[in-house]
Design a protein around this motif. Sequence first.
Motif, PDB file in Angstrom:
ATOM      1  N   PHE A  18       0.816  -1.214   0.000  1.00 38.44           N
ATOM      2  CA  PHE A  18       0.000   0.000   0.000  1.00 38.44           C
ATOM      3  C   PHE A  18       0.848   1.261   0.000  1.00 38.44           C
ATOM      4  N   GLY A  19       2.033   1.185  -0.592  1.00 39.17           N
ATOM      5  CA  GLY A  19       2.923   2.345  -0.691  1.00 39.17           C
ATOM      6  C   GLY A  19       2.679   3.150  -1.956  1.00 39.17           C
ATOM      7  N   CYS A  20       1.484   3.084  -2.487  1.00 35.26           N
ATOM      8  CA  CYS A  20       1.168   3.730  -3.769  1.00 35.26           C
ATOM      9  C   CYS A  20       1.438   5.228  -3.761  1.00 35.26           C
ATOM     10  N   PHE A  21       1.243   5.869  -2.634  1.00 34.05           N
ATOM     11  CA  PHE A  21       1.310   7.324  -2.618  1.00 34.05           C
ATOM     12  C   PHE A  21       2.736   7.862  -2.605  1.00 34.05           C
ATOM     13  N   SER A  22       3.724   6.957  -2.554  1.00 33.18           N
ATOM     14  CA  SER A  22       5.107   7.406  -2.674  1.00 33.18           C
ATOM     15  C   SER A  22       5.458   7.663  -4.138  1.00 33.18           C
ATOM     16  N   ASP A  23       4.591   7.247  -5.044  1.00 37.39           N
ATOM     17  CA  ASP A  23       4.804   7.428  -6.480  1.00 37.39           C
ATOM     18  C   ASP A  23       3.472   7.822  -7.106  1.00 37.39           C
ATOM     19  N   VAL A  24       3.061   9.064  -6.869  1.00 39.01           N
ATOM     20  CA  VAL A  24       1.730   9.524  -7.271  1.00 39.01           C
ATOM     21  C   VAL A  24       1.478   9.407  -8.775  1.00 39.01           C
ATOM     22  N   PRO A  25       2.415   9.805  -9.663  1.00 42.57           N
ATOM     23  CA  PRO A  25       2.118   9.672 -11.099  1.00 42.57           C
ATOM     24  C   PRO A  25       1.835   8.223 -11.521  1.00 42.57           C
ATOM     25  N   ASN A  26       2.658   7.285 -11.048  1.00 45.71           N
ATOM     26  CA  ASN A  26       2.437   5.882 -11.389  1.00 45.71           C
ATOM     27  C   ASN A  26       1.149   5.371 -10.758  1.00 45.71           C
ATOM     28  N   CYS A  28      -1.587   7.124 -10.105  1.00 44.80           N
ATOM     29  CA  CYS A  28      -2.722   7.641 -10.887  1.00 44.80           C
ATOM     30  C   CYS A  28      -2.862   6.899 -12.213  1.00 44.80           C
ATOM     31  N   LEU A  29      -1.746   6.666 -12.895  1.00 45.93           N
ATOM     32  CA  LEU A  29      -1.785   5.923 -14.156  1.00 45.93           C
ATOM     33  C   LEU A  29      -2.378   4.532 -13.930  1.00 45.93           C
ATOM     34  N   THR A  30      -1.959   3.875 -12.864  1.00 45.79           N
ATOM     35  CA  THR A  30      -2.410   2.513 -12.586  1.00 45.79           C
ATOM     36  C   THR A  30      -3.882   2.469 -12.198  1.00 45.79           C
ATOM     37  N   ILE A  31      -4.354   3.475 -11.490  1.00 46.14           N
ATOM     38  CA  ILE A  31      -5.776   3.523 -11.112  1.00 46.14           C
ATOM     39  C   ILE A  31      -6.646   3.578 -12.363  1.00 46.14           C
ATOM     40  N   PHE A  32      -6.272   4.431 -13.327  1.00 42.43           N
ATOM     41  CA  PHE A  32      -7.113   4.636 -14.496  1.00 42.43           C
ATOM     42  C   PHE A  32      -6.781   3.713 -15.671  1.00 42.43           C
ATOM     43  N   CYS A  33      -5.530   3.273 -15.783  1.00 39.82           N
ATOM     44  CA  CYS A  33      -5.098   2.425 -16.903  1.00 39.82           C
ATOM     45  C   CYS A  33      -4.157   1.326 -16.414  1.00 39.82           C
ATOM     46  N   PRO A  34      -4.653   0.363 -15.632  1.00 37.39           N
ATOM     47  CA  PRO A  34      -3.762  -0.665 -15.086  1.00 37.39           C
ATOM     48  C   PRO A  34      -3.059  -1.489 -16.162  1.00 37.39           C
ATOM     49  N   CYS A  35      -3.662  -1.590 -17.335  1.00 35.26           N
ATOM     50  CA  CYS A  35      -3.044  -2.391 -18.393  1.00 35.26           C
ATOM     51  C   CYS A  35      -1.720  -1.775 -18.855  1.00 35.26           C
ATOM     52  N   ILE A  36      -1.584  -0.450 -18.792  1.00 35.91           N
ATOM     53  CA  ILE A  36      -0.335   0.187 -19.198  1.00 35.91           C
ATOM     54  C   ILE A  36       0.776  -0.140 -18.200  1.00 35.91           C
ATOM     55  N   THR A  37       0.464  -0.048 -16.911  1.00 33.30           N
ATOM     56  CA  THR A  37       1.463  -0.401 -15.895  1.00 33.30           C
ATOM     57  C   THR A  37       1.855  -1.861 -16.035  1.00 33.30           C
ATOM     58  N   PHE A  93      -7.575  -9.204  -5.014  1.00 33.32           N
ATOM     59  CA  PHE A  93      -8.180  -8.261  -4.073  1.00 33.32           C
ATOM     60  C   PHE A  93      -7.534  -6.875  -4.074  1.00 33.32           C
ATOM     61  N   CYS A  94      -6.291  -6.777  -4.478  1.00 35.40           N
ATOM     62  CA  CYS A  94      -5.567  -5.489  -4.454  1.00 35.40           C
ATOM     63  C   CYS A  94      -4.766  -5.319  -5.738  1.00 35.40           C
ATOM     64  N   GLY A  95      -5.387  -5.578  -6.878  1.00 38.96           N
ATOM     65  CA  GLY A  95      -4.682  -5.615  -8.154  1.00 38.96           C
ATOM     66  C   GLY A  95      -3.920  -4.353  -8.505  1.00 38.96           C
ATOM     67  N   ARG A  96      -4.546  -3.215  -8.356  1.00 33.15           N
ATOM     68  CA  ARG A  96      -3.871  -1.975  -8.729  1.00 33.15           C
ATOM     69  C   ARG A  96      -2.722  -1.651  -7.779  1.00 33.15           C
ATOM     70  N   CYS A  97      -2.915  -1.910  -6.497  1.00 37.68           N
ATOM     71  CA  CYS A  97      -1.821  -1.706  -5.532  1.00 37.68           C
ATOM     72  C   CYS A  97      -0.659  -2.648  -5.834  1.00 37.68           C
ATOM     73  N   ALA A  98      -0.975  -3.884  -6.221  1.00 40.72           N
ATOM     74  CA  ALA A  98       0.073  -4.858  -6.553  1.00 40.72           C
ATOM     75  C   ALA A  98       0.866  -4.404  -7.777  1.00 40.72           C
ATOM     76  N   LEU A  99       0.174  -3.915  -8.801  1.00 39.60           N
ATOM     77  CA  LEU A  99       0.871  -3.425  -9.990  1.00 39.60           C
ATOM     78  C   LEU A  99       1.782  -2.250  -9.646  1.00 39.60           C
ATOM     79  N   CYS A 100       1.288  -1.336  -8.823  1.00 43.11           N
ATOM     80  CA  CYS A 100       2.110  -0.195  -8.400  1.00 43.11           C
ATOM     81  C   CYS A 100       3.346  -0.684  -7.656  1.00 43.11           C
ATOM     82  N   GLN A 101       3.168  -1.630  -6.745  1.00 42.83           N
ATOM     83  CA  GLN A 101       4.289  -2.160  -5.972  1.00 42.83           C
ATOM     84  C   GLN A 101       5.322  -2.820  -6.879  1.00 42.83           C
ATOM     85  N   GLU A 102       4.860  -3.593  -7.842  1.00 43.17           N
ATOM     86  CA  GLU A 102       5.767  -4.292  -8.751  1.00 43.17           C
ATOM     87  C   GLU A 102       6.551  -3.299  -9.606  1.00 43.17           C
TER      88      GLU A 102
END
Length: 131
Positions: A18-26, A28-37, A93-102
Amino acid sequence: MSHAYSSGALSSWSTGLFGCFSDVPNCCLTIFCPCITFGRIAEIVDDGNTSCGRACAVHALTGWLISCLYRSKMRKQYMLKRSPCDDCLVHLFCGRCALCQEYRELHIRGYDKQNRGGTMAVPKPGGGMSR
Protein backbone atom coordinates in the motif's frame (compact mmCIF):
# COMPACT_ATOMS: atom_id res chain seq x y z
CA MET A 1 19.83 -11.49 -18.99
CA SER A 2 18.99 -13.01 -15.63
CA HIS A 3 17.83 -10.64 -12.94
CA ALA A 4 18.00 -13.08 -10.02
CA TYR A 5 20.34 -12.51 -7.15
CA SER A 6 23.01 -15.11 -6.52
CA SER A 7 22.23 -15.69 -2.84
CA GLY A 8 19.60 -18.26 -1.91
CA ALA A 9 17.84 -16.10 0.71
CA LEU A 10 14.55 -14.47 -0.14
CA SER A 11 14.44 -10.71 0.25
CA SER A 12 11.60 -8.39 1.17
CA TRP A 13 9.92 -6.06 -1.29
CA SER A 14 11.49 -2.59 -1.27
CA THR A 15 8.12 -0.99 -0.55
CA GLY A 16 4.86 -2.23 0.92
CA LEU A 17 1.76 -3.21 -1.01
CA PHE A 18 0.00 0.00 0.00
CA GLY A 19 2.92 2.34 -0.69
CA CYS A 20 1.17 3.73 -3.77
CA PHE A 21 1.31 7.32 -2.62
CA SER A 22 5.11 7.41 -2.67
CA ASP A 23 4.80 7.43 -6.48
CA VAL A 24 1.73 9.52 -7.27
CA PRO A 25 2.12 9.67 -11.10
CA ASN A 26 2.44 5.88 -11.39
CA CYS A 27 -0.37 5.42 -8.86
CA CYS A 28 -2.72 7.64 -10.89
CA LEU A 29 -1.78 5.92 -14.16
CA THR A 30 -2.41 2.51 -12.59
CA ILE A 31 -5.78 3.52 -11.11
CA PHE A 32 -7.11 4.64 -14.50
CA CYS A 33 -5.10 2.42 -16.90
CA PRO A 34 -3.76 -0.67 -15.09
CA CYS A 35 -3.04 -2.39 -18.39
CA ILE A 36 -0.33 0.19 -19.20
CA THR A 37 1.46 -0.40 -15.90
CA PHE A 38 1.18 -4.14 -16.46
CA GLY A 39 2.58 -3.74 -19.97
CA ARG A 40 5.61 -1.92 -18.60
CA ILE A 41 6.17 -4.59 -15.95
CA ALA A 42 5.86 -7.44 -18.46
CA GLU A 43 8.26 -5.79 -20.89
CA ILE A 44 10.90 -5.43 -18.16
CA VAL A 45 10.38 -8.85 -16.58
CA ASP A 46 10.53 -10.51 -20.01
CA ASP A 47 13.78 -8.66 -20.89
CA GLY A 48 12.05 -6.80 -23.73
CA ASN A 49 10.80 -10.00 -25.42
CA THR A 50 7.21 -8.94 -24.74
CA SER A 51 6.21 -5.49 -25.96
CA CYS A 52 4.40 -3.12 -23.63
CA GLY A 53 1.54 -2.82 -26.15
CA ARG A 54 1.06 -6.56 -26.55
CA ALA A 55 1.15 -7.13 -22.77
CA CYS A 56 -1.31 -4.27 -22.29
CA ALA A 57 -3.75 -5.93 -24.72
CA VAL A 58 -3.38 -9.32 -23.01
CA HIS A 59 -4.02 -7.70 -19.62
CA ALA A 60 -7.13 -5.98 -20.96
CA LEU A 61 -8.47 -9.42 -21.95
CA THR A 62 -7.36 -11.51 -18.97
CA GLY A 63 -7.11 -9.02 -16.10
CA TRP A 64 -5.88 -10.16 -12.71
CA LEU A 65 -5.06 -13.70 -13.86
CA ILE A 66 -2.13 -12.72 -16.09
CA SER A 67 -1.02 -10.17 -13.50
CA CYS A 68 -0.71 -12.80 -10.78
CA LEU A 69 1.39 -14.98 -13.08
CA TYR A 70 3.79 -12.11 -13.75
CA ARG A 71 3.99 -11.27 -10.04
CA SER A 72 5.09 -14.87 -9.44
CA LYS A 73 7.61 -14.68 -12.27
CA MET A 74 8.99 -11.41 -10.95
CA ARG A 75 9.22 -12.74 -7.39
CA LYS A 76 11.24 -15.73 -8.63
CA GLN A 77 13.57 -13.57 -10.73
CA TYR A 78 14.31 -11.24 -7.83
CA MET A 79 13.97 -13.85 -5.07
CA LEU A 80 11.27 -11.85 -3.28
CA LYS A 81 9.19 -13.15 -0.43
CA ARG A 82 5.57 -14.06 -1.07
CA SER A 83 3.98 -11.17 0.75
CA PRO A 84 1.48 -10.38 2.12
CA CYS A 85 -0.15 -13.57 0.77
CA ASP A 86 -0.36 -15.70 -2.39
CA ASP A 87 0.31 -13.78 -5.62
CA CYS A 88 -3.11 -14.49 -7.12
CA LEU A 89 -4.91 -13.36 -3.96
CA VAL A 90 -2.89 -10.13 -3.94
CA HIS A 91 -3.92 -9.42 -7.53
CA LEU A 92 -7.51 -10.53 -7.07
CA PHE A 93 -8.18 -8.26 -4.07
CA CYS A 94 -5.57 -5.49 -4.45
CA GLY A 95 -4.68 -5.61 -8.15
CA ARG A 96 -3.87 -1.97 -8.73
CA CYS A 97 -1.82 -1.71 -5.53
CA ALA A 98 0.07 -4.86 -6.55
CA LEU A 99 0.87 -3.43 -9.99
CA CYS A 100 2.11 -0.19 -8.40
CA GLN A 101 4.29 -2.16 -5.97
CA GLU A 102 5.77 -4.29 -8.75
CA TYR A 103 6.56 -1.31 -10.96
CA ARG A 104 8.10 0.58 -7.99
CA GLU A 105 10.25 -2.47 -7.23
CA LEU A 106 11.57 -2.57 -10.79
CA HIS A 107 12.17 1.18 -10.78
CA ILE A 108 14.05 1.01 -7.46
CA ARG A 109 16.20 -1.79 -8.86
CA GLY A 110 17.12 0.44 -11.80
CA TYR A 111 14.91 -1.04 -14.51
CA ASP A 112 12.67 1.36 -16.33
CA LYS A 113 11.19 1.99 -19.75
CA GLN A 114 12.69 4.87 -21.66
CA ASN A 115 10.41 7.30 -23.42
CA ARG A 116 12.26 7.09 -26.77
CA GLY A 117 11.37 4.34 -29.17
CA GLY A 118 10.11 1.85 -26.58
CA THR A 119 13.59 0.56 -25.82
CA MET A 120 14.57 -0.73 -22.44
CA ALA A 121 16.90 1.13 -20.10
CA VAL A 122 18.77 -1.53 -18.16
CA PRO A 123 21.31 -0.56 -15.50
CA LYS A 124 24.86 -0.74 -16.76
CA PRO A 125 27.48 -2.50 -14.62
CA GLY A 126 30.21 -0.29 -13.20
CA GLY A 127 30.24 3.45 -13.13
CA GLY A 128 33.15 4.34 -15.39
CA MET A 129 33.20 7.23 -17.78
CA SER A 130 32.24 6.69 -21.39
CA ARG A 131 32.07 8.85 -24.52
